[in-house]
Write an enzyme that holds these catalytic residues in place. Structure first.
Site, PDB file in Angstrom:
ATOM      1  N   LYS A  15      16.161  57.720  -3.119  1.00 52.81           N
ATOM      2  CA  LYS A  15      16.777  56.412  -2.875  1.00 52.81           C
ATOM      3  C   LYS A  15      15.725  55.398  -2.438  1.00 52.81           C
ATOM      4  CE  LYS A  15      19.634  58.219   0.177  1.00 52.81           C
ATOM      5  NZ  LYS A  15      19.291  59.654   0.101  1.00 52.81           N
ATOM      6  N   ARG A 155       8.548  62.310   8.973  1.00 50.30           N
ATOM      7  CA  ARG A 155       9.772  62.055   9.731  1.00 50.30           C
ATOM      8  C   ARG A 155      10.215  63.288  10.507  1.00 50.30           C
ATOM      9  NH1 ARG A 155      13.869  59.166   5.618  1.00 50.30           N
ATOM     10  NH2 ARG A 155      15.261  60.681   6.580  1.00 50.30           N
TER      11      ARG A 155
HETATM   12  P1  AP5 Z   1      12.738  59.319  -0.901  1.00 52.33           P
HETATM   13  O1  AP5 Z   1      12.729  58.209  -1.885  1.00 52.33           O
HETATM   14  O2  AP5 Z   1      12.142  59.060   0.442  1.00 52.33           O
HETATM   15  O3  AP5 Z   1      14.207  59.937  -0.765  1.00 52.33           O
HETATM   16  P2  AP5 Z   1      15.525  59.381  -0.088  1.00 52.33           P
HETATM   17  O4  AP5 Z   1      16.660  59.653  -1.021  1.00 52.33           O
HETATM   18  O5  AP5 Z   1      15.341  57.978   0.370  1.00 52.33           O
HETATM   19  O6  AP5 Z   1      15.616  60.395   1.114  1.00 52.33           O
HETATM   20  P3  AP5 Z   1      16.001  60.205   2.647  1.00 52.33           P
HETATM   21  O7  AP5 Z   1      15.601  61.495   3.322  1.00 52.33           O
HETATM   22  O8  AP5 Z   1      15.451  58.946   3.212  1.00 52.33           O
HETATM   23  O9  AP5 Z   1      17.537  60.144   2.559  1.00 52.33           O
HETATM   24  P4  AP5 Z   1      18.509  60.380   3.709  1.00 52.33           P
HETATM   25  O10 AP5 Z   1      19.743  59.808   3.133  1.00 52.33           O
HETATM   26  O11 AP5 Z   1      18.619  61.781   4.165  1.00 52.33           O
HETATM   27  O12 AP5 Z   1      17.855  59.627   4.954  1.00 52.33           O
HETATM   28  P5  AP5 Z   1      18.199  58.289   5.738  1.00 52.33           P
HETATM   29  O13 AP5 Z   1      16.935  57.712   6.157  1.00 52.33           O
HETATM   30  O14 AP5 Z   1      19.180  57.457   4.999  1.00 52.33           O
HETATM   31  O15 AP5 Z   1      12.015  60.566  -1.593  1.00 52.33           O
HETATM   32  C1  AP5 Z   1      11.786  61.760  -0.885  1.00 52.33           C
HETATM   33  C2  AP5 Z   1      10.409  62.341  -1.295  1.00 52.33           C
HETATM   34  O16 AP5 Z   1      10.479  62.724  -2.671  1.00 52.33           O
HETATM   35  C3  AP5 Z   1       9.268  61.311  -1.204  1.00 52.33           C
HETATM   36  O17 AP5 Z   1       8.121  61.956  -0.748  1.00 52.33           O
HETATM   37  C4  AP5 Z   1       9.088  60.792  -2.636  1.00 52.33           C
HETATM   38  O18 AP5 Z   1       7.740  60.431  -2.897  1.00 52.33           O
HETATM   39  C5  AP5 Z   1       9.525  61.995  -3.458  1.00 52.33           C
HETATM   40  N1  AP5 Z   1      10.226  61.598  -4.681  1.00 52.33           N
HETATM   41  C6  AP5 Z   1      11.091  60.559  -4.840  1.00 52.33           C
HETATM   42  N2  AP5 Z   1      11.556  60.525  -6.108  1.00 52.33           N
HETATM   43  C7  AP5 Z   1      10.980  61.569  -6.739  1.00 52.33           C
HETATM   44  C8  AP5 Z   1      11.067  62.082  -8.079  1.00 52.33           C
HETATM   45  N3  AP5 Z   1      11.858  61.502  -8.996  1.00 52.33           N
HETATM   46  N4  AP5 Z   1      10.349  63.186  -8.375  1.00 52.33           N
HETATM   47  C9  AP5 Z   1       9.547  63.790  -7.457  1.00 52.33           C
HETATM   48  N5  AP5 Z   1       9.414  63.348  -6.169  1.00 52.33           N
HETATM   49  C10 AP5 Z   1      10.129  62.255  -5.835  1.00 52.33           C
HETATM   50  O19 AP5 Z   1      18.998  58.882   6.993  1.00 52.33           O
HETATM   51  C11 AP5 Z   1      18.350  59.660   7.963  1.00 52.33           C
HETATM   52  C12 AP5 Z   1      19.333  60.010   9.069  1.00 52.33           C
HETATM   53  O20 AP5 Z   1      19.815  58.805   9.704  1.00 52.33           O
HETATM   54  C13 AP5 Z   1      20.622  60.735   8.624  1.00 52.33           C
HETATM   55  O21 AP5 Z   1      20.434  62.126   8.489  1.00 52.33           O
HETATM   56  C14 AP5 Z   1      21.574  60.371   9.783  1.00 52.33           C
HETATM   57  O22 AP5 Z   1      21.299  61.131  10.926  1.00 52.33           O
HETATM   58  C15 AP5 Z   1      21.180  58.925  10.074  1.00 52.33           C
HETATM   59  N6  AP5 Z   1      21.980  57.967   9.284  1.00 52.33           N
HETATM   60  C16 AP5 Z   1      21.498  57.098   8.339  1.00 52.33           C
HETATM   61  N7  AP5 Z   1      22.496  56.374   7.813  1.00 52.33           N
HETATM   62  C17 AP5 Z   1      23.636  56.794   8.429  1.00 52.33           C
HETATM   63  C18 AP5 Z   1      25.011  56.441   8.304  1.00 52.33           C
HETATM   64  N8  AP5 Z   1      25.420  55.522   7.422  1.00 52.33           N
HETATM   65  N9  AP5 Z   1      25.917  57.063   9.086  1.00 52.33           N
HETATM   66  C19 AP5 Z   1      25.531  57.995   9.990  1.00 52.33           C
HETATM   67  N10 AP5 Z   1      24.248  58.386  10.162  1.00 52.33           N
HETATM   68  C20 AP5 Z   1      23.306  57.792   9.378  1.00 52.33           C
END
Ligand code: AP5
Length: 241
Positions: A15, A155
């Protein structure tokens, strides 16, 4: 007219990686609830300190905290002027309902599909540049600049254990969220190279933007369908009374 986009997918689906490209091409405001919460944590605000406990375990932060945070962000003027790209919200049905109540309705819902097995490698190899926010990966997108390399961060929730819990939460809630955005969903196979995924993601946004600009009024048919879906039970009860 600015475009408003929701992007969803399991942890590590790409994402954030795709959001970098969407922002570059469409100039929309990227609102990532994960990034907002991490900033609150870094600033040691009461919200950040409370959220950190949930995040490090891979659990969702309580709805009321996240909803209030998103609501406050949407009150800033840049969102209306440039359009928005919401990443990581809604993550539960109450969050989706709160969006509707606030009148926050996307033009497009992009769902990145990646099998769970592919996500462990992505999550455990991710490194982020705290200065630019650019996301790297030890294998898939290595950083070659020694100065940047020295400051890359991992992270706290990028562990295999926390990922397992994050995936359970994702699978528990995604069906309810999909239901809310059926009329505007584009599902993209995220299990390909970032460039291949981006080609499809950006293409879908261009197509939507082109379709919207040929519509002469601001209210679009799927907005009406979306509102009808939510308010139909209310009208049915009124008619019965
Ligand atoms: P990356 O692009 O960073 O992936 P992402 O989908 O953004 O992953 P996140 O871990 O950020 O998603 P998340 O939803 O768990 O975390 P968030 O920060 O929202 O890619 C990942 C890796 O893969 C990178 O190294 C990249 O280079 C590589 N990559 C990307 N695309 C690739 C491809 N096509 N092929 C190969 N490699 C690739 O949330 C974190 C925490 O915050 C949650 O767990 C929760 O505790 C809290 N939180 C956030 N939002 C809420 C909410 N709305 N409600 C409640 N809690 C929340």
């Amino acid at each position: 007219m600015p475009i408003n986009i929701l992007i969803a997918g399991p942890p590590g689906a790409g994402k954030g990686t795709q959001c970098e490209r969407i922002v570059k091409e469409f100039g929309v405001v990227h609102i990532s609830t994960g990034d907002l919460l991490r900033q609150e944590k870094a600033d040691k605000t009461p919200l950040g300190l409370s959220a950190a406990e949930y995040m490090s375990k891979g659990a969702l932060v309580p709805d009321e905290l996240v909803i209030a945070m998103v609501k406050a962000r949407f009150e800033k003027p840049d969102v209306k002027a440039k359009g928005w790209l919401l990443d990581g919200f809604p993550r539960s049905r109450p969050q989706a309902d709160a969006m509707v109540q606030q009148g926050i309705i996307p033009d497009l819902f992009i769902l990145l599909a990646v099998p769970d097995e592919a996500l462990v490698v992505r999550i455990c190899g991710r490194r982020t540049d705290p200065v630019t926010g650019i996301i790297y990966h030890d294998t898939f997108k290595p950083c070659t600049d020694p100065e940047i390399l020295a400051r890359l961060e991992t992270r706290a929730d990028d562990t295999k254990e926390a990922l397992e819990k994050r995936l359970v939460g994702y699978h528990q809630h995604i069906a309810a969220i999909r239901d809310c955005y059926k009329a505007m969903t584009v599902e993209v196979d995220g299990n390909r190279t970032p460039d291949a995924v981006a080609a499809e993601v950006l293409g879908a946004i261009r197509k939507k933007q082109k379709g919207s600009s040929s519509c002469c009024c601001n209210i679009r048919p799927f907005h009406l369908a979306f509102l009808a879906f939510f308010f139909a039970p209310v009208f049915a009860n009124l008619l019965k009374a």
